[in-house]
Write an enzyme that holds these catalytic residues in place. Structure first.
Site, mmCIF file in Angstrom:
data_model
loop_
_atom_site.group_PDB
_atom_site.id
_atom_site.type_symbol
_atom_site.label_atom_id
_atom_site.label_comp_id
_atom_site.label_asym_id
_atom_site.label_seq_id
_atom_site.Cartn_x
_atom_site.Cartn_y
_atom_site.Cartn_z
ATOM 1 N N SER A 1 0.853 -1.183 0.000
ATOM 2 C CA SER A 1 0.000 0.000 0.000
ATOM 3 C C SER A 1 0.891 1.236 0.000
ATOM 4 O O SER A 1 1.980 1.220 0.585
ATOM 5 C CB SER A 1 -0.877 0.026 1.253
ATOM 6 O OG SER A 1 -1.458 1.308 1.399
ATOM 7 N N TYR B 1 -1.091 -1.720 10.202
ATOM 8 C CA TYR B 1 -1.374 -2.089 8.800
ATOM 9 C C TYR B 1 -0.155 -1.824 7.916
ATOM 10 O O TYR B 1 0.288 -2.700 7.158
ATOM 11 C CB TYR B 1 -2.578 -1.278 8.327
ATOM 12 C CG TYR B 1 -2.915 -1.411 6.860
ATOM 13 C CD1 TYR B 1 -3.504 -2.571 6.366
ATOM 14 C CD2 TYR B 1 -2.669 -0.360 5.972
ATOM 15 C CE1 TYR B 1 -3.836 -2.680 5.012
ATOM 16 C CE2 TYR B 1 -3.011 -0.462 4.628
ATOM 17 C CZ TYR B 1 -3.590 -1.627 4.158
ATOM 18 O OH TYR B 1 -3.916 -1.734 2.827
HETATM 19 N N1 LIG Z 1 -8.641 -0.010 -1.192
HETATM 20 C C1 LIG Z 1 -7.534 0.682 -0.974
HETATM 21 O O1 LIG Z 1 -7.562 1.912 -0.837
HETATM 22 C C2 LIG Z 1 -6.202 -0.005 -0.908
HETATM 23 C C3 LIG Z 1 -5.051 0.803 -0.918
HETATM 24 C C4 LIG Z 1 -3.808 0.186 -0.829
HETATM 25 C C5 LIG Z 1 -3.718 -1.197 -0.761
HETATM 26 N N2 LIG Z 1 -4.850 -1.951 -0.767
HETATM 27 C C6 LIG Z 1 -4.689 -3.414 -0.684
HETATM 28 O O2 LIG Z 1 -5.327 -3.999 -1.807
HETATM 29 C C7 LIG Z 1 -5.819 -5.295 -1.449
HETATM 30 C C8 LIG Z 1 -7.295 -5.403 -1.801
HETATM 31 O O3 LIG Z 1 -8.008 -4.428 -1.070
HETATM 32 P P1 LIG Z 1 -9.544 -4.056 -1.357
HETATM 33 O O4 LIG Z 1 -9.656 -2.608 -1.152
HETATM 34 O O5 LIG Z 1 -10.001 -4.648 -2.639
HETATM 35 O O6 LIG Z 1 -10.245 -4.810 -0.113
HETATM 36 P P2 LIG Z 1 -11.772 -5.241 0.093
HETATM 37 O O7 LIG Z 1 -12.658 -4.527 -0.842
HETATM 38 O O8 LIG Z 1 -12.019 -5.138 1.547
HETATM 39 O O9 LIG Z 1 -11.750 -6.806 -0.340
HETATM 40 C C9 LIG Z 1 -10.990 -7.686 0.416
HETATM 41 C C10 LIG Z 1 -10.988 -9.070 -0.216
HETATM 42 O O10 LIG Z 1 -10.158 -9.902 0.628
HETATM 43 C C11 LIG Z 1 -10.902 -11.028 1.022
HETATM 44 N N3 LIG Z 1 -10.529 -11.476 2.364
HETATM 45 C C12 LIG Z 1 -10.718 -10.841 3.555
HETATM 46 N N4 LIG Z 1 -10.277 -11.599 4.564
HETATM 47 C C13 LIG Z 1 -9.790 -12.743 3.992
HETATM 48 C C14 LIG Z 1 -9.201 -13.906 4.507
HETATM 49 N N5 LIG Z 1 -8.997 -14.076 5.840
HETATM 50 N N6 LIG Z 1 -8.831 -14.896 3.635
HETATM 51 C C15 LIG Z 1 -9.026 -14.735 2.308
HETATM 52 N N7 LIG Z 1 -9.580 -13.647 1.756
HETATM 53 C C16 LIG Z 1 -9.963 -12.665 2.600
HETATM 54 C C17 LIG Z 1 -12.357 -10.600 0.981
HETATM 55 O O11 LIG Z 1 -13.137 -11.770 0.870
HETATM 56 P P3 LIG Z 1 -14.646 -11.841 1.504
HETATM 57 O O12 LIG Z 1 -15.496 -11.005 0.607
HETATM 58 O O13 LIG Z 1 -15.002 -13.282 1.422
HETATM 59 O O14 LIG Z 1 -14.558 -11.292 2.879
HETATM 60 C C18 LIG Z 1 -12.352 -9.717 -0.261
HETATM 61 O O15 LIG Z 1 -12.471 -10.488 -1.417
HETATM 62 C C19 LIG Z 1 -5.519 -5.453 0.048
HETATM 63 O O16 LIG Z 1 -4.334 -6.188 0.220
HETATM 64 C C20 LIG Z 1 -5.342 -4.035 0.534
HETATM 65 O O17 LIG Z 1 -4.526 -3.964 1.677
HETATM 66 C C21 LIG Z 1 -6.087 -1.396 -0.845
#
Ligand SMILES: NC(=O)c1ccc[n+]([C@@H]2O[C@H](COP(=O)([O-])OP(=O)(O)OC[C@H]3O[C@@H](n4cnc5c(N)ncnc54)[C@H](OP(=O)(O)O)[C@@H]3O)[C@@H](O)[C@H]2O)c1
Length: 249
Positions: free
Chosen positions: A144, A157
């Site tokens: 991130s 985090y």
């Molecule tokens: N959004 C941002 O602003 C941002 C910025 C920087 C980095 N990131 C990184 O990008 C990645 C994706 O983020 P996102 O924003 O798409 O998150 P999100 O919308 O919250 O989606 C999270 C995904 O991870 C899955 N997940 C959660 N707990 C899990 C577990 N214990 N085992 C397996 N899968 C699990 C969820 O599955 P379920 O639906 O089944 O719960 C969902 O498919 C993450 O690594 C995050 O740290 C995001």
């Protein structure tokens, strides 16, 4: 992938692909003819709907439940992918959670939840991939941009993500002898549940204005970068962290 690899079937494991960035990555890779294992933890309907959309477009995908904070999950995902789709050529370590609070208030339980999913999860999958990913394969980890922003409340985090960046660079050197590249993408704020939950409209507006485009990133802004890594053109990029954030830092 090199050119001959490209003639072969490509198979991707995308963790956390039921929604958010992961779902968009699964859809994008499938559009390119890559068979996708859509991993999820708690949202079977959402994962199945991603699979149905891929199949509707003529692609191949399966939804696989696995909580990646558990130690046996990595092996199970590779087993399932190999048995139903074929040898895995791309691993996208996208699943992650974010729990924000000042250091003084971070509980052990919260830190451990983030560590086990954001760091140990990818670690176990990279370890599995080191013997099971196809030669010339790809590993794409998710960091991130907050790793470089040092904002209050992000300590736990950001620490998990910083550690994953370090692991990315070392794994890249270890796996390069099989033509495998290991890189990380460090998105800035992306309009998903992870980012939007618990934020006021004012705060979201403020964060939007931190990059020169004055908008939040969308999942497809990140899926495009993953697509680049899945192609032969990325073969010389290894051990890098791509800060895909519109220029926030
Ligand atoms: N959004 C941002 O602003 C941002 C910025 C920087 C980095 N990131 C990184 O990008 C990645 C994706 O983020 P996102 O924003 O798409 O998150 P999100 O919308 O919250 O989606 C999270 C995904 O991870 C899955 N997940 C959660 N707990 C899990 C577990 N214990 N085992 C397996 N899968 C699990 C969820 O599955 P379920 O639906 O089944 O719960 C969902 O498919 C993450 O690594 C995050 O740290 C995001």
């Amino acid at each position: 992938m090199n050119n001959s690899q490209h003639q072969q079937k490509q198979v991707a494991i995308v963790t956390g692909a039921s929604r958010g960035i992961g779902a968009e990555i699964a859809l994008t890779l499938a559009t390119d003819g890559i068979a996708v294992l859509v991993n999820y933890a708690n949202s079977p309907e959402k994962a199945e709907s991603v699979v149905r959309e891929i199949e509707h477009q003529g692609g191949q995908a399966i939804a696989v439940q696995a909580d990646l904070s558990h130690s046996e999950a990595a092996r199970a995902l590779f087993d399932k992918a190999e048995n139903t789709l074929g040898k895995v050529t791309i691993l996208v370590n996208n699943a992650g959670i974010m729990e924000l609070s000042p250091v003084a208030e971070v509980t052990d339980a919260s830190f451990e939840r983030q560590l086990s999913l954001n760091l140990l999860g990818p670690f176990r999958l990279i370890r599995e991939a080191s013997s099971r990913l196809a030669d010339n394969g790809r590993i794409i980890n998710f960091s991130s941009s907050v790793v470089g922003l040092y904002q209050p409340t992000y300590a736990a985090y950001a620490a998990t993500k910083a550690a994953l960046e370090t692991m990315t660079k070392i794994a890249a050197k270890e796996l390069g002898n099989r033509g495998i590249t290991v890189n990380a993408i460090a998105p800035g704020p992306i309009a998903t549940e992870l980012f939007l939950s618990d934020k006021s409209e004012e705060l979201v507006e403020h964060i939007k204005n931190m990059n020169p485009f004055k908008r939040l990133g969308e999942p497809e802004d990140i899926a495009r970068v993953v697509r680049f890594f899945s192609k032969a053109e990325s073969a010389w990029i290894n051990g890098q962290v791509i800060r895909a954030n519109g220029g926030i830092i």
